[in-house]
Scaffold this motif. Structure first.
Motif, PDB file in Angstrom:
ATOM      1  N   GLY A  56       0.965  -1.273   0.009  1.00 50.56           N
ATOM      2  CA  GLY A  56       0.019  -0.060   0.047  1.00 50.56           C
ATOM      3  C   GLY A  56       0.760   1.258  -0.128  1.00 50.56           C
ATOM      4  O   GLY A  56       0.405   2.246  -0.449  1.00 50.56           O
ATOM      5  N   PHE A  57       1.816   1.385   0.672  1.00 52.56           N
ATOM      6  CA  PHE A  57       2.910   2.339   0.477  1.00 52.56           C
ATOM      7  C   PHE A  57       3.433   2.511  -0.576  1.00 52.56           C
ATOM      8  O   PHE A  57       3.604   3.838  -1.185  1.00 52.56           O
ATOM      9  N   GLY A  58       3.702   1.399  -1.302  1.00 56.77           N
ATOM     10  CA  GLY A  58       4.271   1.482  -2.592  1.00 56.77           C
ATOM     11  C   GLY A  58       3.214   2.048  -3.644  1.00 56.77           C
ATOM     12  O   GLY A  58       3.539   2.956  -4.648  1.00 56.77           O
ATOM     13  N   PHE A  59       1.997   1.542  -3.552  1.00 51.83           N
ATOM     14  CA  PHE A  59       0.779   2.305  -4.510  1.00 51.83           C
ATOM     15  C   PHE A  59       0.625   3.792  -4.098  1.00 51.83           C
ATOM     16  O   PHE A  59       0.529   4.497  -4.819  1.00 51.83           O
ATOM     17  N   LEU A  60       0.964   3.995  -2.756  1.00 52.47           N
ATOM     18  CA  LEU A  60       0.773   5.655  -2.553  1.00 52.47           C
ATOM     19  C   LEU A  60       1.881   6.213  -3.231  1.00 52.47           C
ATOM     20  O   LEU A  60       1.559   7.342  -3.706  1.00 52.47           O
ATOM     21  N   LEU A  61       3.041   5.879  -3.324  1.00 50.22           N
ATOM     22  CA  LEU A  61       4.130   6.393  -4.006  1.00 50.22           C
ATOM     23  C   LEU A  61       3.685   6.617  -5.308  1.00 50.22           C
ATOM     24  O   LEU A  61       3.870   7.637  -5.977  1.00 50.22           O
ATOM     25  N   ALA A  62       3.151   5.551  -6.198  1.00 55.08           N
ATOM     26  CA  ALA A  62       2.881   5.400  -7.351  1.00 55.08           C
ATOM     27  C   ALA A  62       1.757   6.371  -7.884  1.00 55.08           C
ATOM     28  O   ALA A  62       1.745   7.474  -8.616  1.00 55.08           O
ATOM     29  N   LYS A  63       0.831   6.660  -6.951  1.00 52.52           N
ATOM     30  CA  LYS A  63      -0.378   7.414  -7.061  1.00 52.52           C
ATOM     31  C   LYS A  63       0.216   9.007  -7.098  1.00 52.52           C
ATOM     32  O   LYS A  63      -0.150   9.829  -7.894  1.00 52.52           O
ATOM     33  N   GLY A  64       1.043   9.106  -5.977  1.00 49.14           N
ATOM     34  CA  GLY A  64       1.586  10.609  -5.729  1.00 49.14           C
ATOM     35  C   GLY A  64       2.307  11.050  -6.920  1.00 49.14           C
ATOM     36  O   GLY A  64       2.299  12.372  -7.554  1.00 49.14           O
ATOM     37  N   VAL A  65       2.961  10.030  -7.656  1.00 46.82           N
ATOM     38  CA  VAL A  65       4.033  10.500  -8.690  1.00 46.82           C
ATOM     39  C   VAL A  65       2.924  10.704 -10.158  1.00 46.82           C
ATOM     40  O   VAL A  65       3.301  11.607 -10.713  1.00 46.82           O
ATOM     41  N   GLN A  66       2.110   9.780 -10.170  1.00 45.37           N
ATOM     42  CA  GLN A  66       0.854  10.211 -11.436  1.00 45.37           C
ATOM     43  C   GLN A  66       0.469  11.369 -11.094  1.00 45.37           C
ATOM     44  O   GLN A  66       0.232  12.154 -12.233  1.00 45.37           O
ATOM     45  N   LYS A  67      -0.052  11.743  -9.895  1.00 43.15           N
ATOM     46  CA  LYS A  67      -0.632  13.236  -9.739  1.00 43.15           C
ATOM     47  C   LYS A  67       0.157  14.123 -10.029  1.00 43.15           C
ATOM     48  O   LYS A  67      -0.095  15.232 -10.792  1.00 43.15           O
TER      49      LYS A  67
END
Length: 122
Positions: free
Chosen positions: A69-80
């Motif tokens: 979930g932490f990795g998913f949060l990082l990916a979402k932050g980068v995409q945004k």
């Protein structure tokens, strides 16, 4: 009844992620640190591909609390951030999105270190 079902899904999802981690520890020569890194990287990759959002929709906290979930949060932050700022967002978006979790980890780690007086193993 809906709350109970949500709790069961979170337990199932989080438990499955823990089961996979335990199997990796028991059946491979990977160290726990490498498994943790693999979990974060898999969360980033699955989040970047748009696949982990389905796991989050099903498992809720059982999918967002573990390291994937932490990795998913990082990916979402980068995409945004890339959508808003362009290339510079790729460098800053992940840390910005995860700032609260990182800060809490450092703060509580320091607090626990003060309380329990850590020392090296002998």
């Amino acid at each position: 009844m809906e709350l109970l079902m949500d709790c069961a899904k979170a337990f199932l999802c989080g438990g499955l992620l823990c089961l996979i981690g335990q199997l990796l520890i028991d059946k491979t020569s990977l160290t726990p640190a490498r498994i943790l890194v693999a979990y974060v990287v898999s969360g980033v990759v699955l989040g970047g591909l748009g696949l982990y959002k389905y796991v989050v929709e099903f498992g809720g906290a059982g999918a967002t609390v573990p390291l994937t979930g932490f990795g998913f949060l990082l990916a979402k932050g980068v995409q945004k951030a890339v959508a808003e700022k362009g290339f510079l967002g790729a460098l800053t978006g992940g840390v910005t999105a995860a700032a609260a979790g990182i800060t809490a980890s450092i703060f509580f780690g320091y607090l626990i270190a003060l309380i329990f007086k850590p020392r090296s193993k002998s």
